[in-house]
Design a protein around this motif. Structure first.
Motif, PDB file in Angstrom:
ATOM      1  N   GLY A   1      19.037 -36.853  23.880  1.00  0.00           N
ATOM      2  CA  GLY A   1      18.622 -38.128  24.021  1.00  0.00           C
ATOM      3  C   GLY A   1      17.860 -38.060  25.340  1.00  0.00           C
ATOM      4  N   ILE A   2      18.609 -37.277  26.008  1.00  0.00           N
ATOM      5  CA  ILE A   2      18.263 -37.110  27.433  1.00  0.00           C
ATOM      6  C   ILE A   2      16.788 -36.600  27.848  1.00  0.00           C
ATOM      7  N   ILE A   3      16.546 -35.245  26.772  1.00  0.00           N
ATOM      8  CA  ILE A   3      15.133 -34.766  26.613  1.00  0.00           C
ATOM      9  C   ILE A   3      14.111 -35.729  26.235  1.00  0.00           C
ATOM     10  N   GLY A   4      14.233 -36.836  25.576  1.00  0.00           N
ATOM     11  CA  GLY A   4      13.403 -37.714  25.273  1.00  0.00           C
ATOM     12  C   GLY A   4      13.197 -38.595  26.561  1.00  0.00           C
ATOM     13  N   THR A   5      14.417 -38.969  27.200  1.00  0.00           N
ATOM     14  CA  THR A   5      14.837 -39.723  28.018  1.00  0.00           C
ATOM     15  C   THR A   5      13.409 -38.975  29.377  1.00  0.00           C
ATOM     16  N   LEU A   6      13.075 -38.222  29.576  1.00  0.00           N
ATOM     17  CA  LEU A   6      12.828 -36.964  30.218  1.00  0.00           C
ATOM     18  C   LEU A   6      11.321 -36.737  30.196  1.00  0.00           C
TER      19      LEU A   6
ATOM     20  N   LEU B   1      14.545 -44.750  28.715  1.00  0.00           N
ATOM     21  CA  LEU B   1      15.772 -44.663  28.524  1.00  0.00           C
ATOM     22  C   LEU B   1      17.045 -44.805  27.455  1.00  0.00           C
ATOM     23  N   THR B   2      15.673 -44.931  26.435  1.00  0.00           N
ATOM     24  CA  THR B   2      16.543 -46.350  25.001  1.00  0.00           C
ATOM     25  C   THR B   2      17.185 -44.466  24.321  1.00  0.00           C
ATOM     26  N   THR B   3      15.843 -43.812  24.676  1.00  0.00           N
ATOM     27  CA  THR B   3      16.124 -42.375  24.016  1.00  0.00           C
ATOM     28  C   THR B   3      18.186 -41.769  24.289  1.00  0.00           C
ATOM     29  N   THR B   4      18.412 -42.277  25.339  1.00  0.00           N
ATOM     30  CA  THR B   4      19.791 -41.717  25.839  1.00  0.00           C
ATOM     31  C   THR B   4      20.643 -42.650  25.328  1.00  0.00           C
ATOM     32  N   LEU B   5      20.215 -43.679  25.328  1.00  0.00           N
ATOM     33  CA  LEU B   5      21.796 -44.441  24.332  1.00  0.00           C
ATOM     34  C   LEU B   5      20.894 -44.128  23.387  1.00  0.00           C
ATOM     35  N   TYR B   6      19.661 -43.746  22.227  1.00  0.00           N
ATOM     36  CA  TYR B   6      20.045 -43.540  21.070  1.00  0.00           C
ATOM     37  C   TYR B   6      21.518 -42.278  20.719  1.00  0.00           C
ATOM     38  N   GLY B   7      20.418 -40.711  21.969  1.00  0.00           N
ATOM     39  CA  GLY B   7      21.894 -39.952  21.763  1.00  0.00           C
ATOM     40  C   GLY B   7      23.149 -40.351  21.671  1.00  0.00           C
ATOM     41  N   ALA B   8      23.801 -40.845  22.843  1.00  0.00           N
ATOM     42  CA  ALA B   8      24.761 -41.659  23.568  1.00  0.00           C
ATOM     43  C   ALA B   8      25.761 -42.383  21.470  1.00  0.00           C
ATOM     44  N   LEU B   9      25.065 -43.295  21.035  1.00  0.00           N
ATOM     45  CA  LEU B   9      24.785 -43.193  19.460  1.00  0.00           C
ATOM     46  C   LEU B   9      25.855 -43.517  18.847  1.00  0.00           C
ATOM     47  N   PHE B  10      24.498 -41.998  18.464  1.00  0.00           N
ATOM     48  CA  PHE B  10      24.340 -41.270  17.065  1.00  0.00           C
ATOM     49  C   PHE B  10      26.035 -39.997  17.408  1.00  0.00           C
TER      50      PHE B  10
END
Length: 258
Positions: free
Chosen positions: A157-162, A187-196
């Motif tokens: 998720g952080i990688i996607g945000t970067l 920032l939504t990719t960080t959200l996805y990572g945390a949700l998963f």
């Protein structure tokens, strides 16, 4: 079917959907297909790197284990074992063979077959203890795949945000007004990572590990019961000893149906 798991998933999704609609007028900003691809695809790819193919392919089986019934009917197995001990006390171990075809649990059936085949108590205990240990270790390893995925998905998720931030900064000189929407998308990719990780992977891992512990306990009950039968322990004593594996709230019900 595990009702608690279904309720948890549905309730969690409902809360997230309600919070999303309440927090913004533009729900579409939370939909980021490239972000989902980065988090989902990256997590799966890294999992294949971490584990052999045969173990990764067990992920679906492990998930179905988590969706199983809430509790194993331990007291039912105890009553079956007590009944078998009565049968052996009156007719001998050789008469167990006729009961084997009606027993669905493989571990119990194979243990009783050892009695019929004349294995010594030491041999039976050694074989069953080894099977219990191997089951527990191998199944815990499979459950560990979900813990690994729970660790990996926030990182992707952080990688996607970067990646999104880099793309956003590259275009800052041309359209300043696009920075806000681009930042939200990133920032939504960080959200996805945390949700998963916290709503799917980690809860399943914990649920499966609890299920494995329950099955291991059942196997220990069956092992002890078979050894009691081998020793021709009176059925009343078998009942009282095996009842110790049950939670106290179930002691009375088992005693009542003895």
């Amino acid at each position: 079917m595990n009702i608690a798991t279904i309720i948890g998933i549905l309730f969690g999704v409902a809360i997230l959907v309600a919070a999303t609609y309440a927090s913004t007028d533009s729900v579409e900003v939370f939909i980021n297909l490239p972000g989902i691809a980065i988090v989902g695809g990256g997590t799966i790819a890294s999992t294949f790197i971490c584990y052999p193919l045969r173990e990764v392919m067990r992920v679906l089986k492990v998930f179905m284990m988590a969706m199983g019934a809430d509790e194993l009917p331990l007291e039912n197995y105890i009553k079956v074992i007590v009944g078998l001990s009565k049968q052996v006390a009156t007719k001998g171990e050789a008469h167990l063979e006729g009961s084997l075809k009606n027993i669905e649990n493989d571990f119990l059936r194979e243990g009783l077959q050892m009695l019929v085949d004349g294995y010594s108590k030491e041999e039976i205990k050694e074989i069953l203890d080894n099977r219990i240990q191997q089951y527990h270790e191998q199944e815990y390893s499979a459950a560990g795949i979900y813990r690994t995925m729970a660790t990996l998905s926030p990182a992707f998720g952080i990688i996607g945000t970067l990646i999104g931030l880099i793309a956003m900064m590259q275009g800052m000189g041309s359209d300043i007004g696009a920075i806000g929407p681009a930042m939200a998308t990133a920032l939504t990719t960080t959200l996805y990572g945390a949700l998963f990780a916290n709503m799917f992977f980690m809860p399943i891992a914990i649920k499966v590990e609890k299920r494995i512990d329950e099955i291991t306990l059942l196997m220990q009950v069956i092992r002890d019961g078979i050894l009691f039968i081998k020793d021709k322990t009176p059925s009343a004593i078998v009942m009282d000893k095996l009842k110790g594996y049950l939670p106290p709230r179930k002691w009375a019900s088992v005693k009542a149906k003895k």
